[in-house]
Design a protein around this motif. Structure first.
Motif, mmCIF file in Angstrom:
data_model
loop_
_atom_site.group_PDB
_atom_site.id
_atom_site.type_symbol
_atom_site.label_atom_id
_atom_site.label_comp_id
_atom_site.label_asym_id
_atom_site.label_seq_id
_atom_site.Cartn_x
_atom_site.Cartn_y
_atom_site.Cartn_z
ATOM 1 N N UNK A 177 11.755 -44.707 6.994
ATOM 2 C CA UNK A 177 11.099 -43.393 7.138
ATOM 3 C C UNK A 177 10.137 -43.160 5.977
ATOM 4 N N UNK A 178 10.591 -43.488 4.775
ATOM 5 C CA UNK A 178 9.738 -43.307 3.601
ATOM 6 C C UNK A 178 8.487 -44.166 3.704
ATOM 7 N N UNK A 179 8.663 -45.399 4.169
ATOM 8 C CA UNK A 179 7.532 -46.309 4.329
ATOM 9 C C UNK A 179 6.504 -45.730 5.297
ATOM 10 N N UNK A 180 6.966 -45.201 6.420
ATOM 11 C CA UNK A 180 6.056 -44.605 7.399
ATOM 12 C C UNK A 180 5.354 -43.373 6.835
ATOM 13 N N UNK A 181 6.072 -42.568 6.078
ATOM 14 C CA UNK A 181 5.445 -41.390 5.479
ATOM 15 C C UNK A 181 4.324 -41.797 4.521
ATOM 16 N N UNK A 182 4.548 -42.851 3.746
ATOM 17 C CA UNK A 182 3.520 -43.317 2.815
ATOM 18 C C UNK A 182 2.279 -43.790 3.576
ATOM 19 N N UNK A 183 2.494 -44.484 4.679
ATOM 20 C CA UNK A 183 1.365 -44.952 5.483
ATOM 21 C C UNK A 183 0.664 -43.786 6.184
ATOM 22 N N UNK A 184 1.447 -42.867 6.765
ATOM 23 C CA UNK A 184 0.825 -41.736 7.457
ATOM 24 C C UNK A 184 -0.040 -40.922 6.502
ATOM 25 N N UNK A 185 0.486 -40.649 5.315
ATOM 26 C CA UNK A 185 -0.273 -39.867 4.341
ATOM 27 C C UNK A 185 -1.578 -40.593 3.988
ATOM 28 N N UNK A 186 -1.487 -41.901 3.735
ATOM 29 C CA UNK A 186 -2.664 -42.661 3.352
ATOM 30 C C UNK A 186 -3.698 -42.767 4.460
ATOM 31 N N UNK A 187 -3.236 -42.973 5.693
ATOM 32 C CA UNK A 187 -4.173 -43.090 6.806
ATOM 33 C C UNK A 187 -4.864 -41.759 7.093
ATOM 34 N N UNK A 188 -4.136 -40.653 6.953
ATOM 35 C CA UNK A 188 -4.755 -39.332 7.144
ATOM 36 C C UNK A 188 -5.873 -39.123 6.134
ATOM 37 N N UNK A 189 -5.618 -39.521 4.902
ATOM 38 C CA UNK A 189 -6.628 -39.357 3.855
ATOM 39 C C UNK A 189 -7.808 -40.299 4.078
ATOM 40 N N UNK A 190 -7.520 -41.541 4.468
ATOM 41 C CA UNK A 190 -8.570 -42.548 4.625
ATOM 42 C C UNK A 190 -9.484 -42.256 5.811
ATOM 43 N N UNK A 191 -8.901 -41.786 6.910
ATOM 44 C CA UNK A 191 -9.688 -41.580 8.137
ATOM 45 C C UNK A 191 -9.953 -40.105 8.436
ATOM 46 N N UNK A 192 -9.548 -39.222 7.516
ATOM 47 C CA UNK A 192 -9.757 -37.788 7.682
ATOM 48 C C UNK A 192 -9.277 -37.318 9.057
ATOM 49 N N UNK A 193 -8.032 -37.633 9.341
ATOM 50 C CA UNK A 193 -7.441 -37.293 10.634
ATOM 51 C C UNK A 193 -6.032 -36.746 10.429
#
Length: 376
Positions: free
Chosen positions: A177-193
């Protein structure tokens, strides 16, 4: 009924290279592990990642990998500082995980989940910083498959994990779960989504059955648990303080590659620092020993490991045996290696009726030797 003998074919004596017996002998003499490592070495060069072939580097204290979030702090600290691993890497599990993801899950996603407007992407990179109460931390890593739109904007992030069995799974692992949260946060920032949901796919290595869990981004979990863990780990690294051995789950100790060094194994070690090889411990895999010595050029083999891997002595050298009761010292090959995890008796003490035991230098003593200080 007896086993049939391998029979020679006509002309076998003249053509030893093709006889069944010669082929069997060649197969027996070959070392699969060495072949596999050579293959990985060549593939890393071919794929433009030669940095994977050298000894691992110590990363900046504030950098964290999503896959290691929420691990036992001490285990993560040892790993960050490249302590010698006591178990070989589970290459078979890694290989199966890669094949399961690339050969099965990716085609499955393309055939059954995506449509004309969506696509299955192998992976995406995240690399970002977050401000915390303990300073800035950096999170960098590569995701598992992601469902994206025609502009490659992520729609659904997936994490693929393999287990021996998926029977009885009722919820995803907190690490995952922590791993997915780290990726979700980063992808939201990277792709502004807005990427608020993800999924974990667990696959069985025995039956290929799967279990899927939906994971929703939880701001409180992200800030209070994940980022707090990363901030605490950064603090341990910064100040060089031995973290507590407090894994979230008891099974972490069982599968930890540093359990002897930590004091959770079968030997009488406890709370050892990150540098140095355990003096009597003989179960380090050869590759782990080589990687450690390459990462610490002033280090040597312990006497026990010199007996286990004599071919390495010429390149790396070996520490002497020294007695715990007297000042006697012996070359590594002057004393027979212990037959178990117990230290060998000191010959001089035995002659004098005293109880003295031989050992190589402790990890702390090895560190002092590397620093130029002679240890008697």
């Amino acid at each position: 009924m007896g086993k049939p003998e391998l029979r020679s074919r006509p002309g076998e004596a003249e053509d030893k290279g093709t006889s069944p017996r010669t082929l069997v002998e060649r197969l027996q003499e070959s070392t699969f592990g060495n072949w596999y490592r050579d293959r990985e070495y060549a593939e890393n060069i071919r794929e433009g990642r030669p940095y994977f072939n050298g000894p691992p580097k110590v990363q900046p204290v504030s950098r964290h990998s999503p896959s290691r979030l929420l691990q036992c702090h001490r285990r993560s600290w040892y790993n960050h500082l490249n302590s010698a691993e006591e178990d070989g890497l589970p290459q078979g599990i890694f290989w199966f995980g890669t094949r399961f993801e690339e050969d099965l899950i990716m085609p499955f996603l393309s055939d059954t989940v995506t449509n004309k407007e969506t696509y299955a992407c192998n992976s995406l990179w995240v690399d970002y910083t977050v401000d915390t109460d303990h300073g800035e931390i950096r999170i960098k890593g590569e995701t598992d498959p992601v469902i994206v739109d025609e502009d490659s904007v992520p729609l659904l992030l997936l994490e693929v994990k393999t287990k021996q069995s998926v029977d009885g799974l009722s919820e995803p692992n907190q690490h995952h779960r922590a791993q997915l949260h780290a990726y979700m946060y980063g992808l939201c920032e990277k792709y502004d989504t807005d990427l608020e949901r993800a999924a974990i796919v667990y696959g069985s290595r025995s039956t290929l059955e799967t279990e899927v869990f939906e994971v929703e981004f939880d701001q409180a979990f992200w800030e209070d648990t994940v980022l707090q863990w990363a901030a605490d780990q950064t603090k341990y690294r910064t100040y060089g303080a031995l973290p507590p051995a407090e894994p979230e789950h008891d099974w972490e100790c069982k599968f930890c590659s540093y359990r002897e060094r930590c004091g959770r194994g079968d030997r009488e070690y406890s709370d050892s620092g990150p540098v140095g090889l355990l003096p009597i411990f003989s179960d380090y895999p050869r590759q782990s020993v080589v990687e450690y010595l390459d990462s610490h050029p002033d280090s040597k083999l312990t006497p026990t490991l010199a007996h286990n891997h004599p071919s390495l002595v010429e390149n790396y050298g070996a520490y002497d045996w020294s007695c715990s009761a007297c000042e006697a010292r012996y070359s590594w090959n002057a004393i027979d290696p212990p037959s178990s995890s117990h230290a060998p008796r000191c010959p001089e003490c035995r002659e004098n009726g005293e109880k003295g035991w031989l050992s190589g230098p402790t990890p702390d003593e090895q560190l002092r030797i590397e620093g130029g200080e002679d240890v008697q």
